[in-house]
Design a protein around this motif. Structure first.
Motif, PDB file in Angstrom:
ATOM      1  N   THR A  41       0.865  -1.181   0.000  1.00 59.60           N
ATOM      2  CA  THR A  41       0.000   0.000   0.000  1.00 59.60           C
ATOM      3  C   THR A  41       0.901   1.230   0.000  1.00 59.60           C
ATOM      4  O   THR A  41       2.088   1.150   0.344  1.00 59.60           O
ATOM      5  CB  THR A  41      -0.926   0.033   1.223  1.00 59.60           C
ATOM      6  OG1 THR A  41      -0.113   0.053   2.412  1.00 59.60           O
ATOM      7  CG2 THR A  41      -1.844  -1.169   1.244  1.00 59.60           C
ATOM      8  N   PHE A  42       0.314   2.373  -0.393  1.00 64.88           N
ATOM      9  CA  PHE A  42       1.153   3.548  -0.611  1.00 64.88           C
ATOM     10  C   PHE A  42       0.555   4.754   0.120  1.00 64.88           C
ATOM     11  O   PHE A  42      -0.643   5.017   0.072  1.00 64.88           O
ATOM     12  CB  PHE A  42       1.258   3.857  -2.112  1.00 64.88           C
ATOM     13  CG  PHE A  42       1.752   2.681  -2.909  1.00 64.88           C
ATOM     14  CD1 PHE A  42       3.111   2.399  -2.986  1.00 64.88           C
ATOM     15  CD2 PHE A  42       0.858   1.832  -3.554  1.00 64.88           C
ATOM     16  CE1 PHE A  42       3.562   1.318  -3.722  1.00 64.88           C
ATOM     17  CE2 PHE A  42       1.317   0.742  -4.288  1.00 64.88           C
ATOM     18  CZ  PHE A  42       2.665   0.477  -4.372  1.00 64.88           C
ATOM     19  N   SER A  43       1.421   5.470   0.799  1.00 66.85           N
ATOM     20  CA  SER A  43       1.041   6.736   1.441  1.00 66.85           C
ATOM     21  C   SER A  43       1.903   7.836   0.826  1.00 66.85           C
ATOM     22  O   SER A  43       3.027   7.589   0.395  1.00 66.85           O
ATOM     23  CB  SER A  43       1.239   6.671   2.958  1.00 66.85           C
ATOM     24  OG  SER A  43       2.603   6.410   3.272  1.00 66.85           O
ATOM     25  N   TRP A  44       1.338   9.006   0.784  1.00 61.81           N
ATOM     26  CA  TRP A  44       2.063  10.104   0.128  1.00 61.81           C
ATOM     27  C   TRP A  44       1.855  11.407   0.886  1.00 61.81           C
ATOM     28  O   TRP A  44       0.901  11.575   1.627  1.00 61.81           O
ATOM     29  CB  TRP A  44       1.612  10.263  -1.333  1.00 61.81           C
ATOM     30  CG  TRP A  44       0.108  10.338  -1.514  1.00 61.81           C
ATOM     31  CD1 TRP A  44      -0.741   9.318  -1.769  1.00 61.81           C
ATOM     32  CD2 TRP A  44      -0.707  11.515  -1.398  1.00 61.81           C
ATOM     33  NE1 TRP A  44      -2.038   9.750  -1.841  1.00 61.81           N
ATOM     34  CE2 TRP A  44      -2.050  11.104  -1.631  1.00 61.81           C
ATOM     35  CE3 TRP A  44      -0.459  12.856  -1.154  1.00 61.81           C
ATOM     36  CZ2 TRP A  44      -3.108  11.992  -1.594  1.00 61.81           C
ATOM     37  CZ3 TRP A  44      -1.516  13.748  -1.127  1.00 61.81           C
ATOM     38  CH2 TRP A  44      -2.831  13.301  -1.358  1.00 61.81           C
ATOM     39  N   SER A  56      -1.560  15.263   2.362  1.00 67.16           N
ATOM     40  CA  SER A  56      -1.146  13.851   2.444  1.00 67.16           C
ATOM     41  C   SER A  56      -2.342  12.968   2.148  1.00 67.16           C
ATOM     42  O   SER A  56      -3.487  13.424   2.096  1.00 67.16           O
ATOM     43  CB  SER A  56      -0.583  13.527   3.830  1.00 67.16           C
ATOM     44  OG  SER A  56      -1.587  13.722   4.829  1.00 67.16           O
ATOM     45  N   GLY A  57      -2.033  11.696   1.955  1.00 68.52           N
ATOM     46  CA  GLY A  57      -3.099  10.745   1.690  1.00 68.52           C
ATOM     47  C   GLY A  57      -2.537   9.354   1.517  1.00 68.52           C
ATOM     48  O   GLY A  57      -1.311   9.142   1.556  1.00 68.52           O
ATOM     49  N   THR A  58      -3.429   8.382   1.347  1.00 69.26           N
ATOM     50  CA  THR A  58      -3.022   7.007   1.089  1.00 69.26           C
ATOM     51  C   THR A  58      -3.698   6.535  -0.190  1.00 69.26           C
ATOM     52  O   THR A  58      -4.782   7.005  -0.564  1.00 69.26           O
ATOM     53  CB  THR A  58      -3.410   6.088   2.246  1.00 69.26           C
ATOM     54  OG1 THR A  58      -4.831   6.169   2.456  1.00 69.26           O
ATOM     55  CG2 THR A  58      -2.688   6.474   3.528  1.00 69.26           C
ATOM     56  N   GLY A  59      -3.051   5.601  -0.860  1.00 70.31           N
ATOM     57  CA  GLY A  59      -3.600   5.078  -2.100  1.00 70.31           C
ATOM     58  C   GLY A  59      -3.313   6.013  -3.271  1.00 70.31           C
ATOM     59  O   GLY A  59      -2.533   6.972  -3.178  1.00 70.31           O
ATOM     60  N   VAL A  80       6.044   9.523  -2.169  1.00 70.43           N
ATOM     61  CA  VAL A  80       5.201   8.353  -1.918  1.00 70.43           C
ATOM     62  C   VAL A  80       6.051   7.250  -1.278  1.00 70.43           C
ATOM     63  O   VAL A  80       7.195   7.004  -1.670  1.00 70.43           O
ATOM     64  CB  VAL A  80       4.531   7.864  -3.221  1.00 70.43           C
ATOM     65  CG1 VAL A  80       5.558   7.552  -4.297  1.00 70.43           C
ATOM     66  CG2 VAL A  80       3.649   6.663  -2.958  1.00 70.43           C
ATOM     67  N   THR A  81       5.475   6.600  -0.235  1.00 75.87           N
ATOM     68  CA  THR A  81       6.197   5.554   0.512  1.00 75.87           C
ATOM     69  C   THR A  81       5.347   4.287   0.539  1.00 75.87           C
ATOM     70  O   THR A  81       4.150   4.336   0.872  1.00 75.87           O
ATOM     71  CB  THR A  81       6.479   6.020   1.941  1.00 75.87           C
ATOM     72  OG1 THR A  81       7.227   7.242   1.899  1.00 75.87           O
ATOM     73  CG2 THR A  81       7.258   4.966   2.722  1.00 75.87           C
ATOM     74  N   THR A  83       4.198   0.468   1.977  1.00 75.20           N
ATOM     75  CA  THR A  83       4.197  -0.392   3.171  1.00 75.20           C
ATOM     76  C   THR A  83       3.516  -1.703   2.785  1.00 75.20           C
ATOM     77  O   THR A  83       2.720  -1.741   1.833  1.00 75.20           O
ATOM     78  CB  THR A  83       3.437   0.265   4.338  1.00 75.20           C
ATOM     79  OG1 THR A  83       2.100   0.545   3.925  1.00 75.20           O
ATOM     80  CG2 THR A  83       4.118   1.557   4.782  1.00 75.20           C
ATOM     81  N   SER A  94      11.267   5.246  -0.786  1.00 74.05           N
ATOM     82  CA  SER A  94      10.305   6.278  -1.192  1.00 74.05           C
ATOM     83  C   SER A  94      10.747   6.899  -2.509  1.00 74.05           C
ATOM     84  O   SER A  94      11.930   6.939  -2.840  1.00 74.05           O
ATOM     85  CB  SER A  94      10.189   7.366  -0.126  1.00 74.05           C
ATOM     86  OG  SER A  94       9.708   6.821   1.082  1.00 74.05           O
TER      87      SER A  94
END
Length: 347
Positions: A41-44, A56-59, A80-81, A83, A94
């Motif tokens: 999954t990706f968070s940014w 910020s956000g996820t996806g 973007v990172t 997990t 990242s």
């Protein structure tokens, strides 16, 4: 007894670098779909929310409307990172990409111009709120002396107008900035070129006193008005006036030819006061000639008559005569004075 167990090895987490984007303010971005390690999954995070994207956000990042209310480009760096849910906290890599949002350029209003033909027009320099703006322009009427189109400022040029009426060119200026170009709202302004004020030369007239003149209707530059002066009102015409000269009955109370010189000058109402070219014409009024009485003669046959010299009050008069009885020795008609001749009578 022996015991078995599983040994699960998770990979380091990877995210593929998304493509950077350049957008104009008010346009939609491309959706950003993150890819990388399977199951990740990706968070940014976004370092510049002024572009219209959250901090910020996820996806994945769906398409959004890019914004820039300023006069300089905005650059947002999105990091973007990845997990892996349920796995150990393995090393992750990242990645960053940027979204650049360019402002919409403007062009300041240009004042309309009204000029005479063959007049230099100063360079027209375009300005706007966004530094680095490129200005392109089009001209609807090259007959004014300006090219049909160009880029950048309009250099100084000399106006032209080969007609006898005002002509206009509408110049449309469009600002653009960046690559791909962001286009702002065009402006328009008008350059109107007036011709020199001209009047066609009226025909001269020569008339006898008491005769009506021909009406004089002035023509020339479209929309022009005409004023005139007369240097000899004794012919029956006023010293000056405006507009056409209607027919009038000529006067001449002298014994000499009267010549009136009329000068007509055009002007164009509402124009910039262009050069006016006057015309001059004449009305000549001749006096009515007369002839002084001539003494009668009585002679004997074969004797010489006295020469007859005709005179009148109007200099330059020519005299035509007729004789009702050629048997006296004189022709039936003639021009000028009658010289002495030998009188005859055969009866």
């Amino acid at each position: 007894p022996s015991q078995g167990f599983d040994n699960i090895v998770y990979p380091n987490l990877v995210v593929n670098t998304p493509a950077s984007q350049v957008r104009c303010s008010g346009t939609n971005t491309n959706a950003v779909n993150f890819t990388g390690t399977a199951g990740a999954t990706f968070s940014w995070v976004n370092d510049n929310t002024a572009i219209g994207l959250a901090a910020s956000g996820t996806g994945n990042i769906p398409s959004f409307t890019a914004t820039n209310t300023g006069t300089s480009p905005l650059i947002a760096t999105i990091t973007v990172t990845p997990t892996l849910p349920g796995g150990p906290v393995c090393a992750s890599s990242s990645k960053s990409f940027i979204i650049r949002v360019n402002p919409i350029p403007t062009v300041n209003t240009i004042t309309d111009q009204t000029v005479c033909r063959n007049t230099p027009v100063s360079a027209i320099n375009f300005t706007g709120a966004v530094n680095g703006t490129i200005y392109t322009w089009t001209n609807s009427n090259t007959a004014i002396g300006l090219a049909a189109s160009g880029s950048g400022n309009i250099p100084a040029f000399t106006t032209t107008n080969s007609t006898n009426a005002p002509i206009s060119g509408t110049i449309t200026v469009t600002p653009s900035f960046g690559n791909p170009a962001c286009t702002g709202t065009p402006i328009t302004f008008i350059i109107t070129v007036y011709p020199d004020a001209l009047v066609n030369d009226p025909a001269d007239q020569t008339l006898c006193v008491g005769s009506p003149t021909a009406a004089i209707n002035f023509t020339g530059t479209s929309g022009a008005t005409f004023s005139w002066t007369n240097d000899n009102p004794s012919i029956g015409l006023a010293p000056g006036g405006t507009g056409d000269i209607p027919a009038f009955t000529t006067l001449n109370t002298t014994t000499s030819t009267q010549v009136a010189t009329i000068t007509v000058t055009p002007s164009v109402t509402g124009g910039p006061g262009c050069t006016a070219s006057a015309q001059v014409f004449t009305i000549t009024v001749n006096p009515v000639p007369d002839v002084n009485n001539v003494a009668s003669q009585t002679l004997c046959n074969n004797t010489a008559t006295a020469a007859i010299t005709f005179r009148g009050s109007v200099m330059g008069t020519s005299f035509n005569w007729t004789n009702s009885n050629t048997s006296i020795g004189l022709a039936g008609s003639g021009t000028g004075n009658i010289p002495s001749f030998s009188a005859s009578n055969t009866t």
